[in-house]
Every structure is written in structure tokens, then in C-alpha cells.
Design an enzyme around this catalytic site. Structure first.
Site, short mmCIF file in Angstrom:
data_model
loop_
_atom_site.label_atom_id
_atom_site.label_comp_id
_atom_site.label_asym_id
_atom_site.label_seq_id
_atom_site.Cartn_x
_atom_site.Cartn_y
_atom_site.Cartn_z
N ARG A 1 43.93 48.03 36.81
CA ARG A 1 44.77 46.52 36.12
C ARG A 1 46.07 46.70 37.16
O ARG A 1 46.76 45.81 37.05
CB ARG A 1 45.11 46.67 35.23
CG ARG A 1 43.45 45.89 34.24
CD ARG A 1 44.13 46.05 32.40
NE ARG A 1 44.49 47.57 31.52
CZ ARG A 1 43.14 47.79 31.17
NH1 ARG A 1 41.52 47.12 31.27
NH2 ARG A 1 43.32 49.25 30.48
N PHE B 1 36.01 36.35 33.57
CA PHE B 1 35.30 37.29 32.52
C PHE B 1 36.50 37.89 31.91
O PHE B 1 36.53 39.19 31.78
CB PHE B 1 34.24 38.37 32.68
CG PHE B 1 33.42 38.13 33.68
CD1 PHE B 1 32.36 36.47 32.63
CD2 PHE B 1 32.91 37.50 35.38
CE1 PHE B 1 30.99 36.60 33.44
CE2 PHE B 1 31.77 36.67 36.18
CZ PHE B 1 31.38 36.80 35.28
N ASP C 1 37.12 33.03 30.09
CA ASP C 1 36.50 33.71 29.11
C ASP C 1 36.00 32.68 28.24
O ASP C 1 36.42 31.26 28.29
CB ASP C 1 36.85 34.83 28.43
CG ASP C 1 36.30 35.88 27.44
OD1 ASP C 1 35.76 36.88 28.76
OD2 ASP C 1 35.42 35.45 26.92
N ASP D 1 34.99 40.64 37.39
CA ASP D 1 34.42 41.82 35.81
C ASP D 1 34.23 41.56 34.92
O ASP D 1 34.60 41.65 33.76
CB ASP D 1 35.76 42.35 35.25
CG ASP D 1 35.64 43.43 34.32
OD1 ASP D 1 35.36 44.81 34.88
OD2 ASP D 1 36.68 44.01 33.80
N CYS E 1 29.81 47.15 36.44
CA CYS E 1 30.28 48.47 34.99
C CYS E 1 28.34 48.74 34.82
O CYS E 1 28.21 49.97 33.72
CB CYS E 1 30.81 48.06 33.77
SG CYS E 1 29.95 46.79 32.75
#
Length: 397
Positions: free
Chosen positions: A213, A229, A251, A301, A341
Site C-alpha cells: 500500500r 477489488f 468492489d 488485488d 494471493c
């Protein structure tokens, strides 16, 4: 007498290298009648002691190692020692970055398979995802009471992966009193973030992206930024702090976007430069392409696309799709910060997907930086699976 697992000849090599997993297909025989979570000794085919772990009769990972020291007993004091070591190891980072939110225990990488613990101010949140963690829940809670006197200890084991261990999902208070939600944490010396411990993703927040970030904010001065996201909008917070002209947080969750707005307000940022779009990001990216929208910085992300090897090919297609769309939306010289991830996604494979996405979008691209999980999410040298978060900063022409 401790039950024991004897391995098939030749299957001890990973244990000798201190990898903590024993798969069912590596086992020759089980001595005794261990129940789920019971402590077992792990032996080579010729009887050499290799490690001491816990038994998971319903999992493909049939045993996970607590210790490679034959003199170490697995008892309540064991868990206090491991968690004390984990806390001491993170203390310099906590002090350097002014953290009130951080990961205390990163499961196998901290020598406690299936135990994930995050700290959010005065709230300690546990995810206990293995039979061993379930068996030793009281000892883990008691250790946390000693390390964090007076803290609230809350469990967020409400995840489907527990089913692989034959466990039901669990969620609720373990000790103390849960403060009103959301709670406020600080990171990177003064950035304030709201965390919903009860209902947020995972344990409430994505602490692993802390460094990324901050890095993202460096690319945003005077830029138009699309944060995809976005969850609770923390990449957007750093973009605004970095001087972005406009930030769109996108989102599918209305409640997450409500927290995103509050996070911007909490940090005293100009909401006139921020927008909050409730949308399916895959559809939104296509809509923006049709509208001729362009951005200077895009953050991708997404949630984990692959939970198993069987899902990996589909995950690759998903990652390629969103990255191709992002490349098509970038202005020349624009920057994409893109992440995976999914633990099953290797760094090399992820780079190839991003490269193929740039090619299909007709863009020349350069990797400027490689990004990883924050330092309170360490990777055990014998446990490469602990490296799950991969990111790239890519400039497109």
C-alpha cells in the site's frame, strides 16, 4: 506411549530438510490408535526419529510437524514459547512502523501449523485451521492471555478449509470482551484503518499488503487511479495520501465500500477526489473499456482464485483476463500494480500470465518492482508454500 507414524522407504527426505508436512501416500504404517489432533512421532522406514507432530486422519496432509527436536515436549508451555518467540521477532517491526495491527503467528512459518493469529489493537484474532490447532485451542488461548493481558481474544475459524481436516467452522469470543466494531489500527507510522473483526474478510483485514500500500502511494501523485477489488479501500487511502487527482474504489460489497469511505474520512482525506463504485469488477473493467475510460494507475488485488490444484488452470484464465483488461485501460506510461494471493500460483507463472496479458492487450510492458507479503508474514526457509502473496509493478506503453 506416543503413537507413531512410519514412512515408506525414501519418503523421509523432506522431513530431513524440515518441511513440516507428511502426506498420506508417504505413510507405511501407523502405530497405536491416534485420534485427530493427537501427538505422534514420525519415523523413517528404518526407525530414525524425524519429528513430532499431530495426526489428521481425514486430511491428505496426514501429519504436520510441531517440532524437529526430540527433546521438546508438546504441552502448554510449548505454545507459550512459540508465540513468545513470534512476538519478540516482530517487535522491531512493530516499533519501526508504529504498528497496532500485525500478524503475530504465520502458521507453519512460525512453527505452529494451522495457527494464524492477527492482532488488531486490543483484539487478538485466531484462525485455528488444523486438527492440532483444534486439539490445543485451550493452550493457545492461555498463552495469548499471558502475552496480551486483558485483551479480547476472538476466533475466526469460519473458513471452509477446516472441512479438509474434518472440522466444523467456528467463530466467536474466546476470552475478554469484544469492543464495538469496527476497531481502529495504525500502520506505516500514522495511517489509520478500520477493521471489522466479526464480519470482515479472513481475520478482518489484509495486513500482508501493508508495504505494498505504501509503495502504491508513490506512483499516484497527480494521477487518475482505479483500485479494483478495493475491499475497505486502503490502497485508495494511500493513493489519496500520495496526491492522486482521482481515486475510484471498486468492489462488489456495499458494506466494504462504506468502510472505504470511512477510512478516507478517518485519515482526513479529500472525499471530493474519491469515488466508490459497487460493481462486479470483471464487468466494470469491460464497461470502462467500452466507454473509452483511461487511467494512470490501476491496482488489481483480487481474492484467491485457486483453492486447489484442480482450480489452477481456471485461476490462470481469470488472472489473465483481468490483467489484459487493465492493460487496455492504462494510459501510455501508466502503472499496473497486480497481485495474486493464491499459494499455488508461483512467481514465475504469475509473471508469465501478466506478460501474456500485456501481449494480448497489444502493450509493451516493463516490470519495475516485485512485491511480496509484509515482514510479519515470514516465509520459513523449509516451507516455500509460505510465500503466497506475489505482486508486480508494471509500466505499460
Amino acid at each position: 506411549m506416543t503413537a507413531a507414524i512410519t514412512l515408506i522407504a525414501g519418503r523421509e527426505k523432506s522431513l530431513l530438510r524440515r518441511h513440516p508436512w507428511v502426506f498420506s501416500r508417504a505413510i507405511d504404517k501407523v502405530q497405536g490408535q491416534p485420534n485427530a489432533g493427537d501427538t505422534v512421532d514420525i519415523l523413517s522406514h528404518n526407525g530414525q526419529w524425524l519429528g513430532r507432530g499431530f495426526y489428521s486422519p481425514q486430511s491428505q496432509i496426514r501429519a504436520r510437524v510441531w517440532t524437529f527436536d526430540n527433546n521438546e515436549v508438546v504441552d502448554q508451555a510449548f505454545f507459550l514459547r512459540r508465540l513468545q518467540r513470534a512476538k519478540e521477532g516482530r517487535q522491531p517491526l512493530i516499533e519501526e512502523q508504529g504498528l497496532t495491527g500485525y500478524r503475530l503467528c504465520a502458521a507453519e512459518s512460525d512453527g505452529l501449523p494451522g495457527v494464524t493469529i492477527d492482532v488488531y489493537g486490543e483484539v487478538v484474532v485466531c484462525q485455528l485451521l488444523s486438527t492440532g490447532a483444534e486439539r490445543w485451542r485451550p493452550a493457545i488461548v492461555e498463552a495469548l492471555k499471558q502475552l496480551y493481558p486483558g485483551a479480547c481474544i476472538y476466533e475466526r475459524s469460519d473458513v471452509a478449509v477446516r472441512k479438509k481436516e474434518g472440522l466444523k467452522e467456528r467463530k466467536g469470543l474466546l476470552a475478554g470482551q469484544l469492543p464495538p466494531q469496527p476497531v481502529v489500527i495504525e500502520e506505516n507510522n500514522g495511517v489509520r484503518i478500520l477493521v471489522d473483526v466479526e464480519n470482515g474478510h479472513k481475520t478482518g483485514f489484509y495486513l500482508d499488503q501493508r508495504d505494498n500500500r505504501r509503495i502504491a502511494g508513490r506512483y499516484c501523485k497527480g494521477k487518475r487511479v482505479l483500485n479494483c477489488f478495493s475491499y475497505t479501500g486502503t490502497f485508495g487511502v494511500y493513493a489519496l495520501k500520495g496526491g492522486a487527482d482521482e481515486v475510484i474504489n471498486a468492489d462488489v460489497s456495499e458494506s466494504a465500500l462504506a468502510l472505504a469511505r470511512q477510512n478516507a474520512e478517518l485519515n482526513g482525506l479529500d472525499l471530493g477526489r474519491a469515488r466508490f463504485e459497487q460493481a462486479d469488477v470483471f464487468k466494470l473493467l469491460r464497461d470502462y473499456r467500452e466507454q473509452g475510460q483511461r487511467f494512470d494507475v490501476i491496482v488489481l488485488d483480487p481474492p484467491k482464485f485457486a483453492e486447489s490444484k484442480a482450480q489452477l488452470n481456471g485461476a490462470c484464465r481469470g488472472y489473465k483476463d483481468i490483467n489484459m483488461l487493465a492493460f487496455q485501460l492504462l494510459n501510455p506510461g501508466g502503472v499496473l500494480l497486480t497481485f495474486s494471493c493464491s499459494g499455488l500460483m508461483t512467481s514465475d507463472l504469475f509473471q508469465k500470465i501478466v506478460a501474456d496479458a500485456a501481449l494480448d492487450a497489444g502493450r509493451d510492458a516493463q516490470i519495475l518492482e516485485r512485491l511480496n507479503q509484509a515482514a510479519d508474514h515470514p516465509i520459513g526457509t523449509a516451507y516455500p508454500e509460505g510465500h503466497y502473496l506475489k505482486g508486480l509493478v508494471v509500466r505499460a506503453w
